[in-house]
Design a protein around this motif. Structure first.
Motif, mmCIF file in Angstrom:
data_model
loop_
_atom_site.group_PDB
_atom_site.id
_atom_site.type_symbol
_atom_site.label_atom_id
_atom_site.label_comp_id
_atom_site.label_asym_id
_atom_site.label_seq_id
_atom_site.Cartn_x
_atom_site.Cartn_y
_atom_site.Cartn_z
ATOM 1 N N ASP A 171 0.826 -1.215 0.000
ATOM 2 C CA ASP A 171 0.000 0.000 0.000
ATOM 3 C C ASP A 171 0.861 1.266 0.000
ATOM 4 O OD1 ASP A 171 -2.414 1.389 0.018
ATOM 5 O OD2 ASP A 171 -2.480 1.509 2.208
ATOM 6 N N ARG A 172 1.907 1.233 -0.844
ATOM 7 C CA ARG A 172 2.847 2.361 -0.856
ATOM 8 C C ARG A 172 2.690 3.280 -2.067
ATOM 9 N NH1 ARG A 172 8.314 -0.631 0.065
ATOM 10 N NH2 ARG A 172 9.116 1.347 -0.727
ATOM 11 N N VAL A 173 1.702 3.006 -2.915
ATOM 12 C CA VAL A 173 1.371 3.982 -3.956
ATOM 13 C C VAL A 173 0.492 5.025 -3.276
ATOM 14 C CG1 VAL A 173 0.241 4.395 -6.164
ATOM 15 C CG2 VAL A 173 1.479 2.247 -5.782
ATOM 16 N N VAL A 174 0.997 6.252 -3.186
ATOM 17 C CA VAL A 174 0.305 7.293 -2.424
ATOM 18 C C VAL A 174 -0.710 8.032 -3.303
ATOM 19 C CG1 VAL A 174 0.639 9.427 -1.105
ATOM 20 C CG2 VAL A 174 2.267 7.539 -0.866
ATOM 21 N N LEU A 175 -0.295 8.331 -4.534
ATOM 22 C CA LEU A 175 -1.167 9.068 -5.466
ATOM 23 C C LEU A 175 -1.110 8.421 -6.839
ATOM 24 C CD1 LEU A 175 0.048 12.733 -4.689
ATOM 25 C CD2 LEU A 175 -2.091 11.723 -3.881
ATOM 26 N N ARG A 176 -2.265 8.389 -7.520
ATOM 27 C CA ARG A 176 -2.291 7.952 -8.913
ATOM 28 C C ARG A 176 -2.947 9.042 -9.758
ATOM 29 N NH1 ARG A 176 -3.180 2.457 -7.054
ATOM 30 N NH2 ARG A 176 -1.537 1.125 -7.888
ATOM 31 N N TYR A 177 -2.492 9.170 -11.016
ATOM 32 C CA TYR A 177 -3.159 10.084 -11.947
ATOM 33 C C TYR A 177 -4.506 9.486 -12.336
ATOM 34 C CZ TYR A 177 1.560 11.997 -12.545
ATOM 35 O OH TYR A 177 2.806 12.541 -12.327
ATOM 36 N N VAL A 178 -5.517 10.352 -12.405
ATOM 37 C CA VAL A 178 -6.820 9.911 -12.906
ATOM 38 C C VAL A 178 -6.707 9.696 -14.422
ATOM 39 C CG1 VAL A 178 -9.222 10.628 -13.247
ATOM 40 C CG2 VAL A 178 -8.074 11.063 -11.049
ATOM 41 N N ASP A 179 -5.965 10.584 -15.090
ATOM 42 C CA ASP A 179 -5.756 10.466 -16.534
ATOM 43 C C ASP A 179 -4.249 10.573 -16.774
ATOM 44 O OD1 ASP A 179 -6.032 10.399 -19.235
ATOM 45 O OD2 ASP A 179 -6.895 12.408 -19.433
ATOM 46 N N ASN A 180 -3.600 9.435 -16.857
ATOM 47 C CA ASN A 180 -2.129 9.362 -16.892
ATOM 48 C C ASN A 180 -1.519 10.251 -17.989
ATOM 49 O OD1 ASN A 180 0.553 8.590 -16.991
ATOM 50 N ND2 ASN A 180 0.121 6.421 -16.660
ATOM 51 N N PRO A 181 -0.800 11.314 -17.610
ATOM 52 C CA PRO A 181 -0.309 12.250 -18.624
ATOM 53 C C PRO A 181 1.069 11.899 -19.193
ATOM 54 C CG PRO A 181 0.136 13.127 -16.443
ATOM 55 C CD PRO A 181 -0.493 11.767 -16.242
ATOM 56 N N ASN A 182 1.820 11.025 -18.489
ATOM 57 C CA ASN A 182 3.244 10.907 -18.832
ATOM 58 C C ASN A 182 3.745 9.478 -19.018
ATOM 59 O OD1 ASN A 182 3.337 9.903 -16.218
ATOM 60 N ND2 ASN A 182 4.084 11.819 -15.327
ATOM 61 N N GLY A 183 2.832 8.500 -18.927
ATOM 62 C CA GLY A 183 3.240 7.118 -19.153
ATOM 63 C C GLY A 183 3.712 6.382 -17.910
ATOM 64 N N SER A 184 3.579 7.008 -16.753
ATOM 65 C CA SER A 184 4.023 6.356 -15.510
ATOM 66 C C SER A 184 3.408 4.961 -15.366
ATOM 67 C CB SER A 184 3.588 7.180 -14.294
ATOM 68 O OG SER A 184 4.343 8.345 -14.203
ATOM 69 N N VAL A 185 4.205 4.016 -14.922
ATOM 70 C CA VAL A 185 3.724 2.665 -14.709
ATOM 71 C C VAL A 185 2.589 2.695 -13.678
ATOM 72 C CG1 VAL A 185 5.492 2.154 -12.951
ATOM 73 C CG2 VAL A 185 4.460 0.293 -14.228
ATOM 74 N N ASP A 186 1.506 1.992 -14.006
ATOM 75 C CA ASP A 186 0.365 1.867 -13.099
ATOM 76 C C ASP A 186 -0.205 3.237 -12.672
ATOM 77 O OD1 ASP A 186 -1.355 0.021 -11.932
ATOM 78 O OD2 ASP A 186 -0.371 0.143 -9.983
ATOM 79 N N ASP A 187 -0.041 4.235 -13.527
ATOM 80 C CA ASP A 187 -0.569 5.599 -13.284
ATOM 81 C C ASP A 187 0.000 6.255 -12.020
ATOM 82 O OD1 ASP A 187 -2.203 5.100 -15.482
ATOM 83 O OD2 ASP A 187 -3.907 4.462 -14.253
#
Lengths: 221, 87
Positions: free
Chosen positions: A162-178
């Motif tokens: 549970d260490r993903v703190v924030l995710r993009y709602v609409d991934n702008p940059n290609g980050s893995v798993d948003d």
């Protein structure tokens, strides 16, 4: 008494005053720390701000991690002190080994400077204790190398713990798993690409960043 | 002894290479057909002082691991040749 948040300044940092201003706007005290300092002067929390530390030469954060202050920041983090890396600061913390993964060039090779919507994925971190899981926040991004990358094993671990703190709602940059932000095992060190310090006042178009920096201030009050 | 060191920094396999992909996609539009596997990396060249070639290689590889590359996303191929190249 309000807590003191140290904001590290490298040659080439450019978001340090925004951080100091937002911290004082939220009732804390921001204090600049020079990258050549060998101690943190007793601050209660540390922000590594955005910019182009040491010109981003070689790779963003590659040279900054050897600045004397980073030894003190690593020690402070190991003792459980809250440390937040924003944008270039996130890159510095990954290079320093305080956070896993790396930030590479955006998918699409565009420098992105725009509002972004992020979802809070855990309220168990030094930056999200005031938020609830699922909250959506409008916080601007401003980066060329914000494409979060890590190997599958690391990703599985981040998700499992549970260490993903924030995710993009609409991934702008290609980050893995948003992924827009992650924390360390101790949950006291958080890195994120969006700039909460630029979203702490309605005059700036959003005050959603106050929830994040306010959480940090709760720890040092 | 002085040695010239050439470090070829490449993205590790499996790591997305947006610059390489963009170049590869642009080539047909420029009339270049049949080009594939485009990867963008960087080259770092320096002169190192070492007792012998083996030590020059070891020191250069240490330098790559600790500073010149980010092992999370990059690999490096180190080539060492005798003689300095300071000029």
């Amino acid at each position: 008494m309000s807590g003191v948040v140290g904001v590290v300044v490298f040659p080439g940092s450019n978001c340090e005053m925004d951080c100091v201003e937002s911290v004082s706007h939220l009732g804390g005290e921001g204090r600049l720390l020079w990258h050549g300092d060998e101690d943190l002067g007793g601050v209660d929390a540390v922000i590594v701000p955005g910019g182009f530390a040491h010109g981003d030469y070689l790779r963003p954060g590659a040279i900054a991690r050897f600045s004397p202050v980073m030894t003190a920041v690593s020690r402070f983090a190991a003792d459980g002190g809250p440390v937040v890396g924003i944008c270039n600061g996130f890159q510095v913390l990954t290079e320093a080994g305080l956070l896993p993964g790396a930030l590479q060039k955006n998918r699409g090779l565009k420098f992105l400077c725009q509002p972004s919507m992020v979802r809070v994925e855990t309220s168990d971190s030094s930056l999200t204790s005031r938020a609830s899981t699922g909250d959506k926040l409008s916080i601007p991004i401003n980066h060329f190398e914000g494409n979060y990358t890590c190997d599958e094993e690391t990703l599985a671990r981040l998700k499992g713990e549970d260490r993903v703190v924030l995710r993009y709602v609409d991934n702008p940059n290609g980050s893995v798993d948003d992924i827009a932000g992650v924390c360390n095992e101790g949950r006291n060190v958080v890195g994120l690409m969006p700039h909460p310090e630029r979203a702490c006042n309605d005059l700036l178009g959003s005050s959603d960043g106050s929830v994040l920096l306010g959480s940090l201030l709760d720890l040092v009050a | 002894m002085k040695f010239t060191v050439l470090v070829d920094v490449r993205l590790r396999s499996g790591i997305a290479d947006p610059a390489g992909t963009t170049i590869e996609r642009a080539l047909p539009a420029l009339g270049f057909e049949g080009v594939s596997g485009v990867h963008v990396g960087k080259t770092i060249r320096f002169t190192i002082e070492a007792a012998d070639e083996e030590q020059a290689v070891t020191h250069s590889e240490d330098l790559c691991a600790s500073f010149l590359t980010n092992p999370v996303i990059e690999d490096a191929v180190v080539t060492v040749s005798p003689g300095g190249d300071d000029l």
